[in-house]
Enzyme design. Structure first.
Site, PDB file in Angstrom:
ATOM      1  N   GLU A 338      19.500  -0.910  21.998  1.00  0.00           N
ATOM      2  CA  GLU A 338      18.549  -1.373  22.993  1.00  0.00           C
ATOM      3  C   GLU A 338      17.355  -2.010  22.259  1.00  0.00           C
ATOM      4  O   GLU A 338      17.381  -3.177  21.959  1.00  0.00           O
ATOM      5  CB  GLU A 338      18.134  -0.206  23.895  1.00  0.00           C
ATOM      6  CG  GLU A 338      18.019  -0.729  25.233  1.00  0.00           C
ATOM      7  CD  GLU A 338      18.336   0.109  26.436  1.00  0.00           C
ATOM      8  OE1 GLU A 338      17.891  -0.371  27.442  1.00  0.00           O
ATOM      9  OE2 GLU A 338      18.986   1.174  26.414  1.00  0.00           O
ATOM     10  N   ASP A 345       8.143   0.110  30.437  1.00  0.00           N
ATOM     11  CA  ASP A 345       7.699   1.063  29.427  1.00  0.00           C
ATOM     12  C   ASP A 345       6.319   0.657  28.914  1.00  0.00           C
ATOM     13  O   ASP A 345       5.418   1.486  28.763  1.00  0.00           O
ATOM     14  CB  ASP A 345       8.710   1.133  28.271  1.00  0.00           C
ATOM     15  CG  ASP A 345      10.127   1.451  28.758  1.00  0.00           C
ATOM     16  OD1 ASP A 345      10.566   0.833  29.738  1.00  0.00           O
ATOM     17  OD2 ASP A 345      10.787   2.313  28.165  1.00  0.00           O
ATOM     18  N   GLU A 598      12.912  10.552  25.868  1.00  0.00           N
ATOM     19  CA  GLU A 598      13.110   9.653  27.008  1.00  0.00           C
ATOM     20  C   GLU A 598      13.218  10.448  28.311  1.00  0.00           C
ATOM     21  O   GLU A 598      12.621  10.090  29.314  1.00  0.00           O
ATOM     22  CB  GLU A 598      14.405   8.851  26.788  1.00  0.00           C
ATOM     23  CG  GLU A 598      14.778   7.936  27.933  1.00  0.00           C
ATOM     24  CD  GLU A 598      16.010   7.094  27.626  1.00  0.00           C
ATOM     25  OE1 GLU A 598      16.795   7.499  26.741  1.00  0.00           O
ATOM     26  OE2 GLU A 598      16.176   6.035  28.254  1.00  0.00           O
TER      27      GLU A 598
HETATM   28  C1  BGC Z   1      15.478   1.634  28.814  1.00  0.00           C
HETATM   29  C2  BGC Z   1      14.228   2.017  29.545  1.00  0.00           C
HETATM   30  C3  BGC Z   1      14.000   0.956  30.565  1.00  0.00           C
HETATM   31  C4  BGC Z   1      15.135   1.116  31.533  1.00  0.00           C
HETATM   32  C5  BGC Z   1      15.059   0.349  32.779  1.00  0.00           C
HETATM   33  C6  BGC Z   1      16.600   1.737  29.796  1.00  0.00           C
HETATM   34  O1  BGC Z   1      17.837   1.533  29.293  1.00  0.00           O
HETATM   35  O2  BGC Z   1      15.683   2.369  27.678  1.00  0.00           O
HETATM   36  O3  BGC Z   1      13.230   2.592  28.903  1.00  0.00           O
HETATM   37  O4  BGC Z   1      12.756   0.889  31.131  1.00  0.00           O
HETATM   38  O5  BGC Z   1      16.372   0.944  30.914  1.00  0.00           O
HETATM   39  O6  BGC Z   1      15.197   1.238  33.736  1.00  0.00           O
END
Ligand code: BGC
Length: 711
Positions: A338, A345, A598
């Site tokens: 990612e 975020d 997370e």
């Molecule tokens: C990320 C998050 C992001 C989200 C969207 C994830 O896969 O790691 O932090 O905001 O997707 O919902």
């Protein structure tokens, strides 16, 4: 810019190999100055006569694909008579695997560099050496490199067969001078212990989840192999655990040359606390590997300290979460497949970020990319830079377009940033207006919701808060900010005032009741609740009935403690902050976290992982709680009319649940310090302000000049 240079690449596509380009040249005259300007589509590391040029790692940085930053380095000192300038190039963000897309935007472009060296001679003469077909190219010892998958380096690979580099007429639009802070090596960490796992694995523990690379030292025979894997956590049996890296292979392989050697991979980064030694010639010990933490060069401005060791560890984890994810862009996480600039975020964490570090230039760069990558209809892609194909807009994520500049303005006071972003903010509101299915609300679009809240069905990430509720609440909030910002900039805001009134009316009519903690939080925080006292009581009641525990996700959490303390429930806010039972901030701390998880339930009480599919242990979002500690618990807050802490209010809110709390914030106008502690049953306050300030102590206001005050 770079007028005398041509883009050069390898003759053919070399996949994920690191590529070397070089130019040999002689200078017979005395040189007064030598300046290298350079950029790349990919990531480069330049050397002049073997000495690294500058300290910027992963140059030229991560930007919108519509632009590329050019770096300028003074290399006068490195210059000799016979010179060799060489540049090592990887695909980096431009064409690497990052974002799973393999770059569809430029299918026909190869990784390439563009550089020119300007020599000014003592006799006043000038010469410019630009990249062109006289440069040579060669595959490098970096046999493979990618941010997600790691690196393979072959120290025995011969670098002898050079071929001419190929000039390319790739577009030169979008070349801009370096805008953001550089990413640099920041800290070196020694292992705290070597572990032998039940499975028999040899694991090096650095005691800290971090982002960066490492230096390996080895004494070997030519052809011997070193091989590492990376992990953030050990599983409940104490074995090495890599499943949460998903499709990021995150490996390191090194083929040794003969003898003592040391190597630091500099084109890839890993998010890790543990390294498993899969192969190593001879004996590996604590001197064999040193971790190198890498992040954007930011000045530290904030420190928090309390009488609670667990809380202090949380503060520390928030700092490391920021270090690990401020790597040129604000990433969601640094380890799995990612590592992108997720807007939501950044939106929830930017205020905390601005207390901890000076992030103005960092976010200014990112917001420039946000402007560039905003869609023509005003939509904000989920990730900025837009390295990913899915470009719908989600409420609370897209609102980064308004909230991030606003927070930067409050923290640093620069109106010009607001002016630059204002058209983008208005475009975003227009996007909502033209995409909603209900006038004056935001309905009918897909969103991420109260991401990772604890009140949704098990295994679901979106929480129980209604999507349209969140979207409409943020529509109201962002509109209210556009009005404030428009007023500051002296723009006409009448249209937005009318819009705002209509949204509030429609919202109150549509949502007379609140069904989750986050719904109460948003209604209170954004001024939408018709009876704030009642809503605050409802929220407090929900929290108490849940065993004094929160259920909020990305959307509700950053505001939760604020609305409690704003509405007379400061003690309850502290109870949540100090709660050790799951779900809570200190739960992860008690489970040994060294960064912010997370998920509240990243690991359960038995140590089992909630899932392998989406379980980062270095995701800063929930670390946004620190802004409440700075702003409310210690009470250091900016004054909207004199932003950037040109004037300050300090209004600490002590609690009986802690003996001491201290915040230090180095504002642009000097150091602000607010400490309270309990002695002989009474609370004492020590407050230092560098400018005119209002101190509010237990409800009483004091207007003071700069200085230190004791109460
Ligand atoms: C990320 C998050 C992001 C989200 C969207 C994830 O896969 O790691 O932090 O905001 O997707 O919902």
């Amino acid at each position: 810019m770079l007028e005398m240079a041509k883009w050069i690449s390898f003759p053919e596509d070399r996949g994920f190999e690191g590529l070397l380009f070089r130019k040999r040249f002689r200078t017979d005259r005395e040189v007064r100055s030598a300046v290298l300007q350079i950029t790349a589509h990919g990531c480069y590391e330049a050397r002049l006569n073997g000495a690294r040029v500058g300290e910027f790692v992963f140059a030229p940085g991560c930007t919108s694909l519509r632009r590329v930053q050019v770096q300028t380095y003074d290399v006068t000192k490195e210059l000799q008579k016979d010179n060799c300038l060489d540049v090592l190039l990887s695909k980096g963000w431009f064409k690497g695997r990052i974002s799973w897309r393999g770059n569809h935007d430029y299918p026909d472009m190869l990784p390439c560099i563009l550089a020119q060296l300007q020599l000014t001679y003592a006799d006043g003469g000038r010469e410019i050496l630009g990249t062109d077909g006289t440069w040579e190219a060669h595959p490098s010892r970096v046999r493979f490199t990618d941010f997600y998958d790691g690196e393979i380096y072959d120290a025995t690979f011969s670098e002898e067969e050079w071929v001419p580099a190929v000039e390319r007429d790739y577009s030169r639009t979008g070349l801009v001078a370096q805008q953001g802070p550089e990413v640099r090596e920041q800290e070196r960490l020694r292992p705290i212990r070597m572990i032998r796992t039940p499975k028999g694995e040899t694991v090096v523990d650095f005691g800290q989840n971090l982002t960066g690379y490492f230096t390996v030292r080895v004494n070997a025979r030519a052809g011997d192999r070193v091989s590492f894997s990376f992990a953030e956590e050990l599983d409940s049996d104490g074995n090495f655990y890599t499943e949460n890296y998903r499709a990021a292979k995150a490996r390191f392989e090194y083929i040794c040359r003969e003898g003592e050697q040391e190597y630091t991979p500099k084109l890839a980064f890993w998010g890790y606390r543990y390294i498993r030694v899969d192969a190593f010639p001879g004996c590996v010990d604590r001197d064999s590997i040193t971790a190198v933490a890498v992040h954007s060069e930011l000045r530290r401005t904030g420190w928090l300290r309390s009488s609670s060791p667990l809380l202090n560890q949380l503060f520390q984890n928030i700092i490391w979460g920021q270090k690990g994810n401020f790597l040129d862009i604000p990433t969601d996480c640094p380890q799995r497949d990612e590592r992108m600039g997720w807007t939501g975020d950044a939106e929830v964490f930017c205020k905390t970020a601005a207390y901890n570090y000076d992030v103005e230039a960092f976010f200014d760069k990112w917001l420039t990319d946000l402007r560039l990558d905003q869609t023509p209809d005003g939509g904000i892609p989920h990730v900025i830079p837009q390295l990913w194909d899915h470009s719908t807009t989600s409420a609370a994520w897209g609102d980064a377009a308004v909230i991030v500049p606003w927070q930067m303005y409050l923290a640093y006071g620069d109106r010009r940033l607001l002016a630059r972003q204002y058209p983008s903010m208005k475009g975003y509101l227009e996007y909502i207006r033209t995409h909603t299915t209900t006038k004056d609300l935001w309905t009918g679009c897909p969103h991420f919701g109260d991401w990772l809240a604890m009140d949704g069905p098990v295994g679901d990430c979106k929480g129980a808060t209604r999507m349209d509720f969140i979207a409409s609440a943020f529509y109201a909030y962002s509109t209210s900010l556009v009005i404030r910002i428009g007023d500051i900039l002296g723009r006409k805001t009448e249209k937005y005032r009318r819009l705002y009134e209509r949204i509030v009316r429609a919202f109150r009519k549509t949502y007379p009741e609140y069904t989750t903690q986050t719904e109460c939080v948003l209604a209170l925080r954004f001024g939408l609740a018709t009876d704030p006292g009642k809503t605050a009581a409802q929220l407090a009641d929900m929290i108490r009935k849940n065993g004094n525990r929160l259920q909020t996700g990305f959307v509700g959490t950053p505001h939760l403690l604020h609305v409690l303390s704003d509405n007379g429930y400061t003690e309850l806010a502290y109870t949540l902050l100090l709660q050790e039972n799951f779900p809570s901030w200190l739960y992860s701390v008690k489970r040994g976290a060294t960064t912010i998880w997370e998920h509240w339930d990243g690991r359960n009480e038995k140590g089992e992982f909630w899932s392998a599919s989406m379980n980062s242990f270095n995701h800063y979002a929930f670390g946004s709680v620190a802004d409440w500690v700075y702003e409310v618990a210690c009470g250091i807050r900016p004054v909207e009319e004199k932003p950037g802490f040109a004037q300050v209010v300090v209004e600490p809110h002590p609690t009986a649940q802690l003996d001491e709390l201290e915040a230090i914030y180095d504002s642009r106008h000097g150091r602000i310090r607010s400490r309270w502690y309990r002695r002989d049953g009474t609370v004492r306050y020590e407050i230092t302000v560098p400018v005119r300030a209002t101190l509010v102590i237990e409800g009483k206001e004091y207007r003071v000049e700069r200085g230190t005050y004791l109460f």
